[in-house]
Design an enzyme around this catalytic site. Structure first.
Site, short mmCIF file in Angstrom:
data_model
loop_
_atom_site.label_atom_id
_atom_site.label_comp_id
_atom_site.label_asym_id
_atom_site.label_seq_id
_atom_site.Cartn_x
_atom_site.Cartn_y
_atom_site.Cartn_z
N ARG A 47 0.71 -1.72 -0.09
CA ARG A 47 0.42 -0.02 -0.61
C ARG A 47 0.40 1.20 -0.24
O ARG A 47 0.63 2.17 -0.53
CB ARG A 47 -1.24 0.02 1.14
CG ARG A 47 -1.52 1.33 1.21
CD ARG A 47 -2.92 0.94 2.16
NE ARG A 47 -2.52 0.66 3.56
CZ ARG A 47 -2.12 1.26 4.66
NH1 ARG A 47 -1.15 2.02 4.20
NH2 ARG A 47 -1.67 0.60 5.91
N TYR A 99 -14.58 17.82 -17.81
CA TYR A 99 -15.13 16.51 -17.67
C TYR A 99 -16.56 15.64 -16.80
O TYR A 99 -16.53 16.22 -15.34
CB TYR A 99 -14.66 15.58 -17.46
CG TYR A 99 -14.67 13.39 -17.10
CD1 TYR A 99 -15.42 13.09 -18.60
CD2 TYR A 99 -14.03 13.31 -16.19
CE1 TYR A 99 -16.09 11.62 -18.49
CE2 TYR A 99 -14.73 11.50 -16.31
CZ TYR A 99 -15.78 11.21 -17.00
OH TYR A 99 -15.41 9.74 -16.49
N ASP A 171 -5.76 18.95 -16.79
CA ASP A 171 -5.47 16.90 -17.27
C ASP A 171 -5.37 16.71 -18.85
O ASP A 171 -5.79 17.23 -20.07
CB ASP A 171 -7.73 16.77 -17.17
CG ASP A 171 -8.19 14.72 -17.44
OD1 ASP A 171 -6.77 14.57 -18.20
OD2 ASP A 171 -8.59 14.87 -17.51
N LYS A 196 -6.79 5.42 -20.49
CA LYS A 196 -6.57 5.86 -21.90
C LYS A 196 -5.67 5.67 -22.61
O LYS A 196 -4.74 4.37 -22.89
CB LYS A 196 -7.16 7.80 -21.70
CG LYS A 196 -7.89 7.83 -20.61
CD LYS A 196 -9.23 7.27 -21.54
CE LYS A 196 -10.60 7.18 -20.46
NZ LYS A 196 -10.90 7.01 -18.91
#
Length: 375
Positions: A47, A99, A171, A196
């Site tokens: 983690r 977005y 972004d 993406k």
């Protein structure tokens, strides 16, 4: 070394076996040293950090020319932690066509945290200046925007933000570091949905933040990653590093195909308008030509002459373009965004968003040719 060579050869895991490809380190925990305190291998618990995640973050930081990278389980997890770094009473400037999930996060998850935001057309710099308030801390950008394909002049926006002591986020999911490197234009934090183009094969979920400098906000967000635990799995990190080795080979095909398809569709009588930064008709074409190197990306949107039924019929008639959410994979996708985003969306009802893949562009154009006959 050049950009493509560095992605392939730098920051890989070497385990002494002679394996050409980096291994996947699935272990969640790592052995302490003889003193019972130290960790000779540099890792404590997955983690907190993992060899595959460490390798990925080093690669992404270098691709964006940043000082450091913090990766997450998704792009929206990365966005969420940026908002977590703000304080009660802080104000945010968002693009008016940001977005839709960014607004959803602020309206739902942060509704009781005392944050506020204003929507601004980021291509209107006077409107941006007027929207900044005494408590504005963050100017959020997205270029090209999703799905209206607006191109933000990042250097100009950064200059305005700095005048008011605001930090900036860009972004860069659509442009990717192949076409635009926001840190070189002064942006403080670059966000990616690594799902993406960086993943590139529609089989990885992930997100990342790349920082221009390792400042206090970087330290806070790094702590959120370790303590909150919204981290990508070792396997997803390994897959993403694998995908990055073909990144420079894939991206020019996406861009070249998108340019040819956009040119074809712009001349078609059943298409009202094509939104693509590479077209001279695009309102911010000159900004894109200055800011985007190597091409204009693989995303475009079209406004179809007709109502929603006609638009959905066109999407259904396409055979190579899958009608599905997401983007950036090797396969071509198309989506009616209004039906996803809802009635409050600024997206026109006759808009289709297209993620142009790396198939032969002649086949993609022929597919539209046959589908447009249904209108």
């Amino acid at each position: 070394m050049e950009f493509s060579t560095r992605i392939i050869h730098e920051d890989n895991i070497k385990d002494g076996s002679g394996a050409v490809m980096s291994p996947i380190i699935l272990s969640t925990t790592f052995e302490r040293g003889e003193d019972g305190i130290s960790y000779p291998g540099g890792f404590f618990y997955s983690r907190y950090d993992n060899p595959n995640r460490h390798s990925l973050e080093q690669k992404l930081a270098k691709m964006e020319n940043g000082a450091g990278c913090v990766s997450f389980a998704s792009g929206l997890a990365a966005a969420t932690v940026v908002f977590q770094s703000l304080k009660t009473g802080d104000h945010i400037i968002l693009p008016d066509d940001t977005y839709f999930s960014i607004r959803t996060i602020l309206d739902t998850m942060f509704s009781g945290f005392g944050l506020s935001y204003t929507l601004v057309d980021m291509t209107d710099h006077d409107a941006l200046r007027k929207a900044i308030q005494p408590n504005t801390k963050l100017v959020w950008t997205e270029t090209p925007s999703n799905p209206l394909i607006k191109v933000t002049d990042l250097a100009a926006v950064v200059a305005i933000a700095k005048e008011h002591n605001c930090f900036t986020v860009a972004d860069n999911t659509w442009a990717t570091p192949f076409y635009t490197r926001p840190t070189e234009l002064g942006v403080d934090i670059v966000l990616h949905s690594t799902t993406k183009y960086l993943g590139g094969h529609s089989d990885i979920l992930g997100g990342a933040l790349i920082f221009k400098e390792k400042d206090q906000r970087y330290d806070f967000i790094k702590a959120c990653q370790k303590l909150g635990g919204a981290v990508p799995s070792p396997y997803d990190c390994w897959l993403l590093c694998r995908s990055l080795t073909t990144f420079v080979a894939r991206m020019p095909i996406h861009s070249n195909n998108a340019m040819q398809l956009a040119t074809y569709l712009e001349a078609h009588p059943k298409i009202e308008r094509v939104l693509y930064p590479g077209l001279a008709s695009h309102p911010q074409h000159k900004v894109a030509a200055r800011q985007m190197t190597n091409g204009f990306g693989g995303m475009l949107s079209i406004l179809v002459k007709g109502d929603r039924a006609a638009v959905l019929r066109l999407a259904d008639k396409l055979q190579l373009f899958t009608h599905a959410t997401s983007l950036g994979g090797v396969e071509s996708l198309i989506e009616h965004r209004k039906s996803i985003e809802g009635d409050l969306s600024p997206t026109p009802d006759n808009l289709l968003r297209i993620s142009v893949g790396i198939e032969d562009v002649k086949d993609l154009i022929n597919d539209f040719e046959q589908a447009l006959k249904s209108l």
